[in-house]
Structure formats: C-alpha cells, structure tokens
Design a protein around this motif. Sequence first.
Motif, PDB file in Angstrom:
ATOM      1  N   MET A  50       0.834  -1.194   0.000  1.00  0.00           N
ATOM      2  CA  MET A  50       0.000   0.000   0.000  1.00  0.00           C
ATOM      3  C   MET A  50       0.874   1.251   0.000  1.00  0.00           C
ATOM      4  SD  MET A  50      -2.908   1.193   2.802  1.00  0.00           S
ATOM      5  CE  MET A  50      -1.717   1.485   4.144  1.00  0.00           C
ATOM      6  N   LEU A  51       1.889   1.249   0.860  1.00  0.00           N
ATOM      7  CA  LEU A  51       2.857   2.340   0.953  1.00  0.00           C
ATOM      8  C   LEU A  51       4.229   1.745   0.638  1.00  0.00           C
ATOM      9  CD1 LEU A  51       2.884   5.384   1.830  1.00  0.00           C
ATOM     10  CD2 LEU A  51       3.641   4.565   4.072  1.00  0.00           C
ATOM     11  N   VAL A  52       4.852   2.232  -0.433  1.00  0.00           N
ATOM     12  CA  VAL A  52       6.031   1.568  -1.004  1.00  0.00           C
ATOM     13  C   VAL A  52       7.170   2.577  -1.159  1.00  0.00           C
ATOM     14  CG1 VAL A  52       6.888   0.231  -2.974  1.00  0.00           C
ATOM     15  CG2 VAL A  52       4.483   0.034  -2.285  1.00  0.00           C
ATOM     16  N   PRO A  53       8.401   2.193  -0.808  1.00  0.00           N
ATOM     17  CA  PRO A  53       9.528   3.108  -1.049  1.00  0.00           C
ATOM     18  C   PRO A  53       9.704   3.343  -2.546  1.00  0.00           C
ATOM     19  CG  PRO A  53      10.318   0.948  -0.374  1.00  0.00           C
ATOM     20  CD  PRO A  53       8.838   0.925  -0.191  1.00  0.00           C
ATOM     21  N   SER A  54       9.935   4.602  -2.911  1.00  0.00           N
ATOM     22  CA  SER A  54      10.027   4.926  -4.335  1.00  0.00           C
ATOM     23  C   SER A  54      11.403   5.413  -4.766  1.00  0.00           C
ATOM     24  CB  SER A  54       8.986   5.992  -4.701  1.00  0.00           C
ATOM     25  OG  SER A  54       9.155   7.157  -3.910  1.00  0.00           O
ATOM     26  N   ASP A  55      12.278   5.804  -3.817  1.00  0.00           N
ATOM     27  CA  ASP A  55      13.651   6.146  -4.209  1.00  0.00           C
ATOM     28  C   ASP A  55      14.390   4.863  -4.566  1.00  0.00           C
ATOM     29  OD1 ASP A  55      15.598   5.447  -1.622  1.00  0.00           O
ATOM     30  OD2 ASP A  55      13.511   5.851  -1.083  1.00  0.00           O
ATOM     31  N   ASN A  56      15.422   4.980  -5.381  1.00  0.00           N
ATOM     32  CA  ASN A  56      16.068   3.795  -5.948  1.00  0.00           C
ATOM     33  C   ASN A  56      16.616   2.837  -4.891  1.00  0.00           C
ATOM     34  OD1 ASN A  56      15.510   4.574  -8.560  1.00  0.00           O
ATOM     35  ND2 ASN A  56      17.464   5.638  -8.831  1.00  0.00           N
TER      36      ASN A  56
END
Length: 437
Positions: A50-56
């Motif tokens: 639902m809430l996901v890390p988006s930085d590489n």
Amino acid sequence: MISRRHLLAAMASTPIVSMLGTGTAHALPDGDYKALVCVFLFGGNDGFNMLVPSDNAHYDEYATARPAIAIPQASLLPLSLSTGSSLALGLHPSMSEIQSLFNSGKIIPIANSGVLIEPSTKEGLKEGTHAMPPFLFSHNSQQTEWQRGWSGSTTTLGWAGRLMDVLSSDSDEISPTFSLNGYAQLLNGSVQSANLINASSLPKVNAVSNAQRRKSFDQVMSLSPLTAFGREFDRVKGDSISIRDQLAAAIESVPEEEHFPDISLSQQLHTVARLIKSSDQLGHQKQVYFVGFGGFDTHANQLEDHAQLMSALSQSLAAFNQSMEAAGLGDKVTTMTMSDFGRRLASNGTGTDHGWASNHLVMGGALNGGQLYGQWPSLILDGDNDFNKGRMIPTTSVEQIGATIAKWMGVTSKSSMDYIFPNLANFTVQDLGFLKS
C-alpha cells in the motif's frame, strides 16, 4: 435487585441488545464535538504494498524482498511527504483519491506499526528479554489484540470503550459508540456497549414493524411480570424501541449523499456520516464508530485482488472525507485504519502469508500533515527488523497510535491514559504528534 448492566450481560447474545446503549452521555460543557472512526481491514492488509519506497535504494531493497509481488516502481503514485531521510514513499497505483488527500495534508501514514507489549528488538524477542505478544499471526487473536489495546491481558474491554468510559457521564440513554460491522470488542467499555447498526437498513424489532404488531407489542408490554428479571427485561425491551426510534429519526433527518460509491465500506461510512451530522439530536459530543471491510487475507492472486481492495478503500475514504468537509466537520473527525496484521515480505508465489507489522493511515482535518510518522524499517529479509520469514517487528505500537488520538479526543490526565492503555508506560514516546492539540 437485578441491575440493567447485569441483565445486559445475561442477554449479550440476543438480537434486541444489539440496539441498546447503556445509558452513557457526552454533553460536555465546552461543546467540543469530536469523533473517531475506526476502519478495520479484516484479513491482514499488505501495508508494504500500500505504501512503497520509491527512491532507488529503498525500492531495490523492497523489490529484492518480494520480486513476485512488487509494485512496479514507475507505477507508484508520488507523495509529497517528509520522511526525515533519503527515503521517498509512493502509494499503490489504485489509490489516486488518497494520493490527493496525502498531498493536501489530510492523510498521514504511520509506518511499521502493530501489536506490542513493549519496544522490542529481534535479539530481545529471540532471547526472551522482550515480551512477546500472545498468539501472533492468528486472525481472530490479532483482531482482538488490535481492539483490546492491552496486549498480554485477557480483558474483554476494548481501548475505545475505555476511552469513552473516561469521556462520558451517565445522563443519556443512547451509547455514543456505534458499530456498522457487527460486534466489535474495540467499543466495549466497563459501563456501556455499542449500538449495532446495519448500514443498509435501520435497526428494527420485527414485533413492531407495522401498526398491528406494534399494538400487540404495547399490550404485552402493559402486563406486569411477576419477577424482577421479567420487569427488567420488559424495561430493556421498551428502551430498545425508544432507542431505535431515536436513531431512525436522527439518520433520516440527514439527506443521503449521492457521491458515496456502491461499495460496502463506503455505505457503512455513509451511515456514519449521517449519524455524525445528527449527533446533536443524540446528545453526543464525543463519539466512536467502527466499520469493517474484508478480503485482505491475500494468500493467492494478491496483485489483482489487492488492487481492487486498495481502490475500494481509496474511494470510500475520499467520499467520507468529502462529506465531513462539506459539513464543516473535517477537523472534528479523525479516521484511522486497523488490521489483523501485515503480510510477510516474502511472497508464497502469487500471494503472501500472515505477517506482523504493517503501515496504517490516519485521515482528518486536524492532522499535522505532510510527514511520515513512526520508523520505516529495513526491508531486508532476515535483517534486523525481520522477526522470521519476512514478518516485520513493529516499531510503533497500537497504544502509541491510540494514545495520540485519545489525547486529541480530550483525555488529559495520566491516570486516565493509564486506564485506557495500561502498556503505554512501556513506551518513551506516548504522543506521536500527528494530531494538532
């Protein structure tokens, strides 16, 4: 003499009791209306999809842990959210309505939260120096633990019920707690029980559903039973009819709103909105509502099923927020998600099995928005935050979330907070700061 409370306890499984409050009122002198709405996601929501890390860097860690069910990085909905580090977070692509609420400061995330007795580390849990919550990874038990707010105890009370014990007095006949999803331990207080309401129809007693039946019912009610139990039973029956009529009048006094979608959760929240808007008719200035939405036990076909669930949650919360803001009640109502547990980071193929910590949402106009609350964990399998097999150890407890809301609702004394959350003293941070004082 048989007390009303004892009779209610004896009748706890009968349908008529489901419509009764227990004589608790909330006509507080400062006129400060506030309501808490608890949205329970039954089955165990996968908060890390639902809430996901988006930085590489953090996304690579996430995708390595769950390659078969990772949300593609490019499809994540970007969030304007301060995390205090290089971590950036995105939202499930099916949640565009909630993305807008995030970016306007009306929703905040609480990271890696769940049932705890005390702050716990992997080492401490393995060595037994930190207390392990009971019956982890069991649906029924963990649903109860979230609602009990006192892990390790066997109390049948719930933390919202204890909250209303503190905030209430005994001068009204209708309880200020309402469940739109059946029995909820969360709402059990020491002197009250919740009104149980079906979102699709008002509570009713079949014996009085038309004029002729009502006449017969009134004739029976006019008889004088020979025993104290019988007399008290008749009084409770009479009260139930009165309460039903008052609730019906309150709900029907508020027009329906066409913008609520035809989703079970949304329809429950629609009824909640109508009750909140009629709270003055019920004499309530503090209220708690419980709604529920199932299907989150995603052992298989998770990507497809979870996308539908996230879309339904997003649409429902957005419709409710729109209703509250249009009524000028946005900063008077706080809504929070709850769930049995999160899912394991590692997939079992096309799905996930039962985990521990998850990410949760809080919505409302009284938020200190724009930032992440709680501690984002390392998503490395068998790492420091992984208890075993991808089950993440919570770094924020149910009690810390609930205590922050209880303070906003009006709880001011330490003794009252200790009554509501007996384990709270184990945690250094007792107010997470996501609500304005």
